[in-house]
Write a protein that holds these residues in place. Structure first.
Motif: not given
Length: 173
Positions: A8-12, A1-6, A133-135
């Motif tokens: 804003e999430q990266i900044k957080f 399962m891959k989760i892509k980040f925005t 930019n994903e995990v």
């Protein structure tokens, strides 16, 4: 399962990583930065335009956020002056790697950490992609199965001794 980040999430995640790192006493804050440094962390710090000292916390937080998003949970935003309990969620420890080499991804727990911390019920292996930019959540394993499967491995001279389980021996997420 891959989760892509925005963005804003990266900044957080980056802001929280800095807070977690800077909360540590100066006498041991950067003790392990050089020991656990690698080209992926250096590339990531360059991409984010932030000092490399924050990358271990950032990478860990990104793995925690991926698990939280996938399981509709909240990450622990508390700041600890020494260390947390060793569990990112109730009974669960997330381990996030940057490795995309030829060999199989591995869950590794340093022998020192394994012996010192309260064991979680489950370990989760996540892998961060600097480029996308994903995990990716690669797998999970109970502590009992980890104990039955682990092998001892040292990745080089003067590197820590680890207990290791390959992703193929873990349950898919």
């Amino acid at each position: 399962m891959k989760i892509k980040f925005t963005k804003e999430q990266i900044k957080f995640a980056l802001d929280l990583a800095k807070k977690r790192h800077d909360a540590k006493h100066i006498s041991f804050r950067n003790k392990d930065v050089a020991e656990f440094n690698n080209s992926n962390k250096l590339n990531l710090s360059s991409k984010l335009n932030v000092d490399n000292q924050y990358m271990s916390h950032y990478i860990g937080i990104m793995g925690e956020m991926a698990w939280a998003i996938a399981n509709n949970q909240q990450i622990d935003e508390n700041i600890y002056s020494v260390r947390d309990s060793g569990q990112d969620f109730e009974g669960i420890e997330i381990k996030t790697i940057t490795y995309f080499g030829k060999g199989e991804p591995e869950l590794k727990i340093t022998k020192k950490e394994y012996e010192r911390r309260k064991p979680p019920k489950v370990y989760v292996l996540a892998r961060i992609s600097i480029i996308r930019n994903e995990v990716e959540l690669l797998g999970k394993i109970t502590r009992e199965n980890f104990d039955a499967t682990k092998v001892t491995k040292q990745y080089g001279p003067n590197k820590p001794v680890n207990y290791v389980v390959p992703a193929s021996r873990m349950e898919e997420i």
